[in-house]
Write a protein that holds these residues in place. Structure first.
Motif, mmCIF file in Angstrom:
data_model
loop_
_atom_site.group_PDB
_atom_site.id
_atom_site.type_symbol
_atom_site.label_atom_id
_atom_site.label_comp_id
_atom_site.label_asym_id
_atom_site.label_seq_id
_atom_site.Cartn_x
_atom_site.Cartn_y
_atom_site.Cartn_z
ATOM 1 N N LEU A 193 0.795 -1.132 0.039
ATOM 2 C CA LEU A 193 0.136 -0.107 0.149
ATOM 3 C C LEU A 193 0.786 1.329 -0.007
ATOM 4 O O LEU A 193 0.568 2.176 -0.720
ATOM 5 N N SER B 35 -13.783 -1.096 1.696
ATOM 6 C CA SER B 35 -12.730 -1.704 0.989
ATOM 7 C C SER B 35 -11.463 -0.673 0.857
ATOM 8 O O SER B 35 -10.302 -1.168 0.895
ATOM 9 N N LEU B 36 -11.729 0.697 0.963
ATOM 10 C CA LEU B 36 -10.667 1.607 0.792
ATOM 11 C C LEU B 36 -10.200 2.170 2.157
ATOM 12 O O LEU B 36 -9.268 3.163 2.142
ATOM 13 N N ALA C 27 -6.400 1.778 2.432
ATOM 14 C CA ALA C 27 -5.582 2.789 1.389
ATOM 15 C C ALA C 27 -5.648 3.901 2.002
ATOM 16 O O ALA C 27 -4.828 4.923 1.845
ATOM 17 N N SER D 162 -13.930 5.788 3.984
ATOM 18 C CA SER D 162 -14.217 5.027 2.866
ATOM 19 C C SER D 162 -15.552 4.884 2.598
ATOM 20 O O SER D 162 -15.860 4.742 1.265
ATOM 21 N N THR E 290 -16.842 5.856 -1.505
ATOM 22 C CA THR E 290 -17.502 5.019 -2.252
ATOM 23 C C THR E 290 -18.797 5.315 -2.465
ATOM 24 O O THR E 290 -19.294 4.137 -3.444
ATOM 25 N N LEU F 236 -16.527 -0.240 -8.320
ATOM 26 C CA LEU F 236 -15.650 -1.090 -7.590
ATOM 27 C C LEU F 236 -15.830 -2.527 -7.513
ATOM 28 O O LEU F 236 -14.754 -3.355 -7.598
ATOM 29 N N TYR G 97 -12.934 -5.456 -8.695
ATOM 30 C CA TYR G 97 -12.646 -6.516 -7.736
ATOM 31 C C TYR G 97 -13.100 -7.617 -8.134
ATOM 32 O O TYR G 97 -12.167 -8.935 -8.052
ATOM 33 N N ALA H 53 -3.983 -6.510 -4.924
ATOM 34 C CA ALA H 53 -5.057 -5.775 -3.895
ATOM 35 C C ALA H 53 -4.560 -4.436 -3.518
ATOM 36 O O ALA H 53 -5.465 -3.626 -3.774
ATOM 37 N N ALA I 75 -6.526 -0.865 -4.732
ATOM 38 C CA ALA I 75 -7.105 -0.075 -3.842
ATOM 39 C C ALA I 75 -6.622 1.180 -3.799
ATOM 40 O O ALA I 75 -7.033 2.271 -3.695
ATOM 41 N N THR J 5 -8.492 4.525 -4.467
ATOM 42 C CA THR J 5 -8.445 5.769 -3.765
ATOM 43 C C THR J 5 -8.028 7.052 -4.274
ATOM 44 O O THR J 5 -8.676 7.956 -4.088
#
Length: 300
Positions: free
Chosen positions: A88, A171-172, A175, A188, A192, A199, A203, A276, A280, A284
């Motif tokens: 990350l 999910s963010l 990040a 997040s 989103t 997204l 994914y 991943a 991310a 982001t």
């Protein structure tokens, strides 16, 4: 506006641009995984010996072995979190390279805290959903017994959809936490909003790619295990026998195939971690840029 292709491309761009760091991550995971496997060998050897003799393992030894297994896997999970944090960092703070972007500091502590908060939150959400399914399914079973099975299937799909929705929306969090240098779980959810399907599609594509690679690796390293189960018609006793033979191979003599399995497993796990993190990071950055652009448009 960020697209599915932009998000997916972020994962592969991270691999391409930071291939040296990716190689280091793979090497570190290989070392960690082999250390865990070697640490488990005495435990599994005792279990296999008891099975071969047809006797039950000593309960005290089993408890001690389970505690040791838990400790080894906990260390492996912490190591994976450190590697994911490094990936990350490479995705959202590329200037802080150092040694393959690896650190042991507050970033890692924040990642652990985010993981704990999200794990507890999803566990509680799952319990709530199971409770609702149990109550609704129980009522349907009493009122219309014939409809119980399709209703339970439908409720199971709804539970899966709800969990997936919350997963995508949060999910963010990792990040964003890395990017901002502070825990940003709620952000997040805000970032989103209205971007679920973009997204989710990204994914899904990345997940399918990793799944295909996983199947190929599984076929190369555990083909005999799958073939043995297939020859036995996947009957419970055939599956158990195949599992026992697989464990004997994994925790028996170290062969060339064993080493190949370790190496391919490290490559696969590193691929997943890097994709991943790259996905991310791209999502982001892209969504934040979109948000700033929308704000700028309002004031123009």
């Amino acid at each position: 506006m960020v697209t599915v292709g932009d998000i997916i491309g972020g994962g592969f761009r991270l691999i391409r641009e930071r291939i040296g760091a990716v190689a280091v991550w793979a090497g570190l995971y290989l070392v960690m995984n082999v250390a865990v496997v070697l640490g488990l060998r005495p435990i599994m050897a005792g279990t296999l010996a008891a099975q071969a003799a047809g006797v039950a393992p000593d309960p005290a030894l089993m408890m001690a072995g389970m505690s040791q297994m838990f400790g080894l896997y906990l260390l492996l999970m912490i190591g994976l979190l450190v590697l994911y944090t490094a990936a990350l960092r490479a995705a959202v703070r590329p200037a802080e390279s150092g040694f393959a972007y690896l650190r042991l500091g507050m970033d890692e502590v924040r990642m652990v805290l985010v993981a704990l908060v999200l794990s507890v939150g999803f566990f509680l959400l799952y319990l709530l959903l199971v409770l609702v399914v149990g109550v609704v399914g129980g009522v349907v079973a009493v009122v219309a017994r014939g409809a119980a099975l399709p209703v339970f299937v439908l409720l199971g799909l709804i539970v899966l959809a709800v969990l997936m929705f919350f997963y995508v929306r949060f999910s963010l969090a990792f990040a964003l936490t890395m990017q901002r240098g502070k825990i940003m779980i709620g952000e997040s959810w805000n970032l989103t909003k209205g971007r679920f399907w973009t997204l989710f599609a990204a994914y899904l594509v990345v997940g399918l790619i990793v799944t295909v690679v996983s199947v190929l690796v599984l076929g190369l390293t555990q083909g005999s295990y799958i073939a043995e189960m297939a020859q036995g018609g996947f009957r419970p006793e055939a599956v158990q026998a195949a599992q026992r033979h697989q464990m004997e191979q994994q925790f028996g003599a170290i062969t060339g195939l064993t080493v190949v399995g370790w190496v391919l497993g490290a490559v696969l796990m590193t691929l997943w971690i890097t994709l991943a993190a790259g996905v991310a990071g791209a999502a982001t950055t892209g969504l934040r840029d979109d948000a700033f652009a929308d704000i700028g448009a309002v004031y123009e």
